[in-house]
Design a protein around this motif. Sequence first.
Motif, mmCIF file in Angstrom:
data_model
loop_
_atom_site.group_PDB
_atom_site.id
_atom_site.type_symbol
_atom_site.label_atom_id
_atom_site.label_comp_id
_atom_site.label_asym_id
_atom_site.label_seq_id
_atom_site.Cartn_x
_atom_site.Cartn_y
_atom_site.Cartn_z
ATOM 1 N N ALA A 1 -3.095 9.069 6.756
ATOM 2 C CA ALA A 1 -3.622 8.291 7.869
ATOM 3 C C ALA A 1 -2.626 7.248 8.366
ATOM 4 N N ASP A 2 -1.468 7.132 7.721
ATOM 5 C CA ASP A 2 -0.547 6.042 7.992
ATOM 6 C C ASP A 2 0.676 6.476 8.792
ATOM 7 N N THR A 3 1.396 5.464 9.244
ATOM 8 C CA THR A 3 2.691 5.641 9.893
ATOM 9 C C THR A 3 3.754 5.044 8.980
ATOM 10 N N HIS B 1 2.233 1.375 7.693
ATOM 11 C CA HIS B 1 1.075 0.727 8.310
ATOM 12 C C HIS B 1 0.097 1.782 8.800
ATOM 13 N N THR B 2 -1.140 1.339 9.007
ATOM 14 C CA THR B 2 -2.192 2.230 9.463
ATOM 15 C C THR B 2 -2.420 2.032 10.958
ATOM 16 N N ARG C 1 4.205 9.225 12.274
ATOM 17 C CA ARG C 1 2.771 9.152 11.983
ATOM 18 C C ARG C 1 2.424 10.383 11.163
ATOM 19 N N THR D 1 -7.454 3.710 15.250
ATOM 20 C CA THR D 1 -8.126 4.967 15.580
ATOM 21 C C THR D 1 -8.849 4.878 16.912
ATOM 22 N N ALA E 1 1.513 4.992 1.217
ATOM 23 C CA ALA E 1 1.224 5.724 2.444
ATOM 24 C C ALA E 1 0.304 6.908 2.188
ATOM 25 N N THR E 2 -0.662 7.091 3.078
ATOM 26 C CA THR E 2 -1.516 8.266 3.076
ATOM 27 C C THR E 2 -1.291 9.018 4.377
ATOM 28 N N ASP F 1 -0.677 3.069 18.615
ATOM 29 C CA ASP F 1 0.421 2.792 17.677
ATOM 30 C C ASP F 1 1.730 2.855 18.445
ATOM 31 N N LYS G 1 0.821 -1.198 0.000
ATOM 32 C CA LYS G 1 0.000 0.000 0.000
ATOM 33 C C LYS G 1 0.858 1.253 0.000
#
Length: 331
Positions: free
Chosen positions: A92-94, A183-184, A124, A187, A89-90, A329, A87
């Motif tokens: 929202a990710d680390t 990784h995500t 993050r 939340t 990274a966005t 996290d 994936k």
Amino acid sequence: MRPNRPAARTAVALIAALGLTTLAACGSSSSGSNGTATTSVSASAALKGVTATGAVDLKTAPKVTLGATPISSKVVEHKVLTPGTGKAATKADTVRLRAQIYNGTSGKLIDDGYAAGRQEEGYRLGRTDIVAGFTEGLVGATKGGRIAFTIPPDKGFGSAGNEQLGVKGTDTIVVVADIADVHTPLTQVDGAQTPAPAGLPTVEFKNGPTKEPTVTVPKSAAPTTIQQATLVQGTGATVQKGQTISAQYHGVLWKDGSVFDSSWQRGAAADFPIGVGGVIPGWDKTLVGKKVGSRVLLVIPPADGYGKAGSPPKISGTDTLVFVVDILDAY
């Protein structure tokens, strides 16, 4: 009244400065629905001469060539040097990485994540206390890949630059990063909650796990030693000394149950180095070794909190602290 220890945050290298310096005046970019910054470009003109050779093994530093200098850009520009997998990274990710960081004007290496004693760094990307251009540059990164990106002045150290690091207010920064992991983070913490042991405060999440809990403190005298209980046992990675944890937490005083701090009330998780003296001793002594996804109840006497000085105006030198901590996290 966060659990940071006073004067614990010092930037000794650019990668640390990027991670620990808030530059609110530098402006932020807008993002698309997938977290990709809309001001970035994928076909980089500024980075056309940048190359790096060597395996992406996170052990051996690449041999980087910047090409012609000065390198200058007005937006965050990206270049994939070695494709990764998985994936992208966005925000929202680390992302965990090793990076070499250059002054684009002079071509000088100003920070080396491969230097002796250095470990992989984790970030993050949703944090607001990291230089905007650094997190924006990591959007799109994939595990096992090597990327280069620019940080223009207004998304780096601003017009003031950073004299300690030899960065002027007009200098573009160039980052070459090897990506160890994407990784995500969680939340929220889910799972059945175990009641707190007898004699400790009770914890209720009346409005669900995304809102602050109700903590009821017993009428008895406060414990004189650290007390802890895992209310929800997580199944994620084990928190290691020297990592940064991302957590939601809620803190009240034993003496009257009054709230002195709450990340839940602020509406965003907080990030802290753990096990290295960057937070109050009670956190360092209890959270290392816990699992990501855990909910922990902590009762911390003054000696393992803010000491005899307290943390005015809310916390005196005799106050025992009660924390509920959700570990989202560790990186």
